[in-house]
Design an enzyme around this catalytic site. Structure first.
Site, PDB file in Angstrom:
ATOM      1  N   CYS B  97      -1.279   7.050  -6.386  1.00  0.00           N
ATOM      2  CA  CYS B  97       0.019   7.297  -5.767  1.00  0.00           C
ATOM      3  C   CYS B  97       0.147   8.741  -5.251  1.00  0.00           C
ATOM      4  O   CYS B  97      -0.533   9.105  -4.298  1.00  0.00           O
ATOM      5  CB  CYS B  97       1.134   6.934  -6.739  1.00  0.00           C
ATOM      6  SG  CYS B  97       2.719   6.684  -5.913  1.00  0.00           S
ATOM      7  N   HIS B 196      -0.193   1.425  -9.471  1.00  0.00           N
ATOM      8  CA  HIS B 196      -0.033   1.874 -10.843  1.00  0.00           C
ATOM      9  C   HIS B 196       0.280   0.653 -11.698  1.00  0.00           C
ATOM     10  O   HIS B 196       0.170  -0.473 -11.229  1.00  0.00           O
ATOM     11  CB  HIS B 196       1.038   2.962 -10.946  1.00  0.00           C
ATOM     12  CG  HIS B 196       2.409   2.536 -10.547  1.00  0.00           C
ATOM     13  ND1 HIS B 196       2.919   2.776  -9.294  1.00  0.00           N
ATOM     14  CD2 HIS B 196       3.384   1.888 -11.223  1.00  0.00           C
ATOM     15  CE1 HIS B 196       4.151   2.310  -9.223  1.00  0.00           C
ATOM     16  NE2 HIS B 196       4.464   1.750 -10.375  1.00  0.00           N
TER      17      HIS B 196
END
Lengths: 441, 258
Positions: B97, B196
């Site tokens: 991310c 994630h």
């Protein structure tokens, strides 16, 4: 014995909000005072405590019910309280839990006399966005508050303390003064590492949990002195007792609830009530007789088993709830329900930020359930839990009966549900004839 | 053969870049190494630390809020050359991310402000503006013929420049930008991704790949083979994430990649 009602609380509001956009505003204009309570954790219990205090002070109180804290929940509460002609009883005070992202809209419809800010923590990032986004919205919301509103601020949270400098009106600061509060475990998740304005790092002489504690920065900013404070906190299984300091003196009281976060909830209610002119004796006696809201440390009796439901919806809140289950030698039967609905947080990655490791030695048996039961089971495997007795995806009823059947009579089952799972549990218990423990005791 | 196998895992800025349960990734590596008799030494690296990637086998870097990413930026740049050397030397990286964005060329915020990355990946990220919907939801992507699952939540859109390999291709979800069907980036043994969840615990094959690549680099032909583990819990979580990504609720709110 009282049976538990069904879950939905926002429907009347939704209808009226559609019918008449100004409904809430017109009714709110008749209120003699309005308290808004916002923040990540503690809204529901603080609001319930404040409502109880105000009733003890002989006021008519309107209060939006558990979790119904978006605009339509507020509208629903006002409409339900009004007569057919659209008038509210005289001397009515409203206590509204305000969703932290909806504060501006709620404050516009129901301008606050007092606004309580409990804390600002990581919660459901897929829904609320980053902490900075909420902080920015709060600053905007303050601009729309009436100038004579009082802020009640938890100054142990540096992100809340900083609101005082953005507000030209009066405020009541609350916090914990006890120097002997045990520090947060190393490595516990924490969000506000530094001041968003000055970029100074927050340092702590004592950190209680998350970013709450006695903080300061190298540039000389420090936690201000609270006007409503808790000291000499004594945490026991039957509840927490402490000294509550008011500007006008101090009282000792015991709450039928556990944990440091219960102290914060009581402080929030006491600070708001002080701002609304309620005397300390009334505040303390009302707090001592407070009963928990469903899912907030409520104890029930189901099929001869004691059941405690602890809502867990974000890492800080759940870490605090778990700490109430970790007395030396204590071991529990657990049912963990992880849903991924919009109200729960569609993203379940937050379970990796919960300190399940410290709960593992306090677990006698565990059942996992909910939409993401397998995600939860994997997390528990990493934390060193015993293998789950059952892993039940989706069917909450099945998960509940599997969990209950594994608990010997008269022993306790602790249920840790996310928000929508909590509503399902409440509904099931309603059908199963659950009763509140103190009603049968 | 009690050769003391060992891997050094560095976690960059764990206090700041830890937004989405990324600590689960270090736990997954640690656990899967231990189960094979490999010592995994996890070292957190914070701003200002005297650390160099010289004796490191795997680097993990997670996601943070914009302000946290800005905070680590200058420290990361100080280490930029060393990190680039590490990656040219086949060092293993998982950047998730915000970490993925910081390892690209640059990130342009919606206010137009440019945050320079350390250019491990030939990719640029841009935030299209606060009124444009974030890329949020469950993701399923195909990596080397198998599914990888996770959750994404990013405002910025990443575009790979020509010649930059993607990590995976998107089956459901947005991936890098919701347009080209690509997810993440890969350069040598460095993996960048928006997934994630944490991503490694429920994608055990990806976790084992990182470990195998690191062992190969450190021990060459002497590297131990990775014995199979009891991954039933991980694979159930993987299957559950697939189900969540394809559930009616998910497609009803338009999260499916068309």
């Amino acid at each position: 014995m009282r049976s538990l009602g069904s879950g939905g609380t926002a429907l009347p509001g939704l209808v009226v909000e559609r019918l008449h956009d100004g409904a809430a505003g017109a009714l709110a204009g008749q209120l003699s005072a309005t308290a808004l309570i916002t923040g990540t954790n503690g809204k529901t219990t603080s609001a319930a405590m404040l409502a109880r205090i105000l009733r003890a002070d002989d006021r008519a109180v309107i209060h939006n019910r558990s979790g119904s804290n978006l605009m339509r929940g507020v509208t629903a509460s006002l409409v339900e309280a009004a007569s057919l002609l659209g008038t509210l009883p005289r001397r009515t005070t409203a206590v509204f839990e305000a969703d932290e992202a909806a504060l501006s809209a709620i404050a516009a419809a129901a301008p606050p006399s007092v606004a309580v800010f409990t804390n600002l923590m990581r919660d459901q990032l897929d829904r609320y966005g980053e902490i900075e986004t909420i902080a920015r919205r709060w600053t905007e919301a303050l601009g729309g508050f009436p100038g004579d509103a009082t802020l009640a601020l938890n100054i142990d949270d540096p992100l809340i303390a900083s609101l005082e400098s953005q507000w030209s009106g009066s405020s009541v600061r609350y916090g914990i003064e006890d120097p002997d509060v045990p520090p947060a475990p190393e490595g516990e998740i924490m969000d506000a590492v530094w001041d968003p304005e000055t970029q100074d790092e927050f340092r702590y002489t004592r950190r209680y949990f998350a970013q709450l504690g006695r903080w300061h920065t190298d540039a000389g900013a420090r936690r201000p002195v609270p006007q409503v404070a808790a000291d000499q906190i004594d945490n026991a299984e039957q509840g927490v007792s402490f000294t509550l300091r008011f500007p006008a003196g101090e009282r000792t009281l015991s709450l039928p609830a556990e944990g440091l976060y219960s102290v914060y909830n009581a402080l929030a209610a006491a600070a708001a009530a002080t701002a609304l002119g309620v005397p300390p004796d009334t505040i303390c006696s009302a707090l001592e007789s407070h009963q928990a809201a469903f899912g907030r440390q409520e104890d029930l009796l189901v099929n001869q088993r004691r059941v405690r439901v602890l809502l867990g919806k974000n890492p800080s809140g759940l870490n605090q709830a778990l700490r109430t289950l970790q007395a030396p030698g204590e071991r529990h039967h657990l049912l963990i329900l992880l849903n991924d609905g919009v109200a729960d947080g569609v993203d379940v990655s937050w379970i990796w930020d919960v300190d399940w490791e410290s709960q593992a030695p306090h677990c006698r048996s565990v059942v996992v359930g909910g939409d993401r039961a397998a995600d939860m089971a994997l997390r528990l495997e990493y934390a060193g839990f015993p293998a789950p007795r059952a892993e039940v995806t989706r069917d909450t009823g099945e998960a509940l009966s599997r969990a209950l059947s594994g608990v010997p009579e008269h022993e306790q089952l602790v249920i840790l549900p996310t928000y929508t799972a909590m509503l399902e549990v409440r509904q099931r218990f309603g059908r199963m004839g659950a009763s509140r423990l103190w009603d049968v005791a | 053969m009690s050769a003391n196998w060992r891997l050094n895992v560095a976690v960059l800025y764990p206090e700041l870049l830890n937004l989405y349960g990324d600590r689960g990734n270090a736990r997954a590596l640690e656990r899967r190494c231990q189960a094979r008799g490999i010592d995994a030494e996890i070292t957190p690296v914070v701003i200002g630390d005297h650390w160099s990637p010289d004796d490191t086998d795997i680097i993990l870097v997670g996601g943070g809020q914009d302000r946290e990413q800005r905070r680590v930026q200058s420290d990361l740049h100080r280490r930029g050359a060393a990190l680039r050397d590490y990656i040219e030397d086949d060092g293993v990286v998982l950047a998730v991310c915000g970490g993925f964005q910081l390892f690209g060329q640059h990130y342009r915020g919606w206010d137009g402000e440019i945050m320079e990355g350390i250019a491990i990946f030939d990719a640029v990220a841009a935030h299209p503006g606060p009124s444009i919907q974030r890329c949020v939801g469950n993701v399923v992507a195909i990596w080397e013929g198998e599914t990888v699952v996770g959750f994404e939540n990013h405002g910025g859109r990443t575009y790979l420049n020509e010649g930059q390999q993607a990590f995976a291709s998107v089956v459901s979800g947005f991936g890098n930008n919701g347009g080209d069907g690509l997810e993440g980036a890969r350069r040598r043994n460095a993996f960048g991704t928006y997934l994630h969840g944490a991503v490694l615990p429920k994608n055990p094959r990806l976790a084992d790949r990182l470990i195998a690549l690191a062992l190969q680099r450190r021990y060459g032909s002497d590297a131990p083979a990775l014995s199979p583990l009891d991954d039933r819990a991980a694979l159930r979580a993987h299957a559950e994430a697939l189900r969540a990504a394809f559930s009616p609720a998910e497609s009803a709110i338009g999260r499916r990649f068309a």
